[in-house]
Design a protein around this motif. Sequence first.
Motif, PDB file in Angstrom:
ATOM      1  N   TYR A   1       0.837  -1.196   0.000  1.00 58.50           N
ATOM      2  CA  TYR A   1       0.000   0.000   0.000  1.00 58.50           C
ATOM      3  C   TYR A   1       0.874   1.247   0.000  1.00 58.50           C
ATOM      4  O   TYR A   1       1.979   1.256   0.543  1.00 58.50           O
ATOM      5  CB  TYR A   1      -0.920   0.011   1.226  1.00 58.50           C
ATOM      6  CG  TYR A   1      -1.866  -1.152   1.272  1.00 58.50           C
ATOM      7  CD1 TYR A   1      -2.927  -1.246   0.369  1.00 58.50           C
ATOM      8  CD2 TYR A   1      -1.705  -2.172   2.199  1.00 58.50           C
ATOM      9  CE1 TYR A   1      -3.792  -2.318   0.399  1.00 58.50           C
ATOM     10  CE2 TYR A   1      -2.568  -3.253   2.240  1.00 58.50           C
ATOM     11  CZ  TYR A   1      -3.608  -3.326   1.345  1.00 58.50           C
ATOM     12  OH  TYR A   1      -4.472  -4.396   1.361  1.00 58.50           O
TER      13      TYR A   1
ATOM     14  N   GLN B   1      -2.734   5.699   0.339  1.00 57.14           N
ATOM     15  CA  GLN B   1      -3.798   4.741   0.656  1.00 57.14           C
ATOM     16  C   GLN B   1      -3.984   4.596   2.165  1.00 57.14           C
ATOM     17  O   GLN B   1      -5.113   4.510   2.657  1.00 57.14           O
ATOM     18  CB  GLN B   1      -3.472   3.377   0.038  1.00 57.14           C
ATOM     19  CG  GLN B   1      -3.662   3.314  -1.468  1.00 57.14           C
ATOM     20  CD  GLN B   1      -3.246   1.966  -2.022  1.00 57.14           C
ATOM     21  OE1 GLN B   1      -2.068   1.611  -1.964  1.00 57.14           O
ATOM     22  NE2 GLN B   1      -4.201   1.221  -2.552  1.00 57.14           N
TER      23      GLN B   1
ATOM     24  N   HIS C   1      -5.802   7.532   3.394  1.00 59.18           N
ATOM     25  CA  HIS C   1      -7.218   7.433   3.012  1.00 59.18           C
ATOM     26  C   HIS C   1      -7.961   6.466   3.939  1.00 59.18           C
ATOM     27  O   HIS C   1      -9.124   6.705   4.299  1.00 59.18           O
ATOM     28  CB  HIS C   1      -7.343   6.969   1.560  1.00 59.18           C
ATOM     29  CG  HIS C   1      -8.755   6.919   1.070  1.00 59.18           C
ATOM     30  ND1 HIS C   1      -9.599   8.003   1.115  1.00 59.18           N
ATOM     31  CD2 HIS C   1      -9.486   5.899   0.541  1.00 59.18           C
ATOM     32  CE1 HIS C   1     -10.784   7.668   0.626  1.00 59.18           C
ATOM     33  NE2 HIS C   1     -10.745   6.389   0.286  1.00 59.18           N
TER      34      HIS C   1
ATOM     35  N   LEU D   1      -9.235   0.778   0.981  1.00 57.97           N
ATOM     36  CA  LEU D   1      -7.893   0.555   0.448  1.00 57.97           C
ATOM     37  C   LEU D   1      -7.936   0.031  -0.989  1.00 57.97           C
ATOM     38  O   LEU D   1      -6.954   0.148  -1.719  1.00 57.97           O
ATOM     39  CB  LEU D   1      -7.126  -0.432   1.337  1.00 57.97           C
ATOM     40  CG  LEU D   1      -6.606   0.110   2.661  1.00 57.97           C
ATOM     41  CD1 LEU D   1      -6.053  -1.012   3.531  1.00 57.97           C
ATOM     42  CD2 LEU D   1      -5.544   1.161   2.432  1.00 57.97           C
TER      43      LEU D   1
END
Length: 388
Positions: free
Chosen positions: A318, A322, A325, A388
Amino acid sequence: MSDQKSLQTLLSHSDYTAPEGFSALSTSIHHASTVVFKNVAAMRSRSWANKSSYTYGLHGTPTTFTLEARLAEIEDAKYCLLAPSGLAAIAMVDFALLKSGDDVLLPDNVYNPNRDLGNWLGQDFGISARYYDPLIGAGIADLIQPNTRLIWTEAPGSVSMEVPDIPAICKAAHDKGVLVAIDNTWSAGLAFRAFEHGVDIVMQALTKYQSGGSDVLMGAVMTRNDEVHQKLTMAHMRLGFGVGADDTYLVLRGLSTMKLRFDAHDAAARAVASWLKTRPEITRILHPAFEDCPGHAVWKRDFTGAGGLFSVMFDARYTQQQIDHFVDSLQLFKIGFSWGGSNSLCVPYHIQNMRKNWTIPGHLVRFNIGLEDAQDLIADIERALAAL
């Protein structure tokens, strides 16, 4: 001449005295800067450094004396001094015990403002601040120099969560005449008995579990050592540290439920961490009660609980965007620093920039589990993981 006071004078000098005998379960709040003396002899007989009397509000009132005594009882200390924040308490220890030419050792996972303070000591005060592997244990003996005066410890580190071997560090330090201070905020003096494990000075941020409301800034420094306490007392006075009566009352009010809340945080955090351990997005659980966490065996040996704070490592596949977020997508978890309050919190950290030799891949996210229902928190995380 008449004894009758004018209305203006009467507003400041009332003849009324409340009747004696009032008793309540709560501690009285004493607001004071000026302390009034019965006569000049009484004024001259008192010392600000003597807790048996009162001289000026900055040096204590019945409200602050009571909190200091209560905290000392919890930590099984002999002395306690209050400070305006946890960081102020750390600074009080440093300025009480260190001078130009001295050396202080700090763990590499130290609370970041303590790191900044250590760097400032080196830059502007001629005090060398060096950093050590928090898992060094007895090996710290090799780092102690003739001018080393103080070793800071943190159990566990408040972001990366390593649990140091405090007894081993203390033995190595004491063998060379060096004092050991601990930031014991994570356990609030409930899950780790610092003095029993050899520590000389205990610092806590009362901002956390002691107040429990995410609305108080305060710190405390405790010791059993008479000489150390005298040095701390002088630094406390010279730095002008004082705390407000209302904030002191809020901490006092929180103490009676602190253990119940701490245990509730602990149970919920373990439930959430156990669930996160099953998720493919998470590669490591940095919770001292879990085997993934560095120093877990030491935690199991020396600690009796864990509270609500832990971190996790997200898979390196990731991006940081991400991860951010994910945190933004949480609803029950708020984004904010600190812990110990009833609301759950979540913060992503650039841990690689904070630690000298960090080797665990991925992205670190720290969770503070509040007093919400654990299953609701798990559902909130599950929704955010879908982002994700």
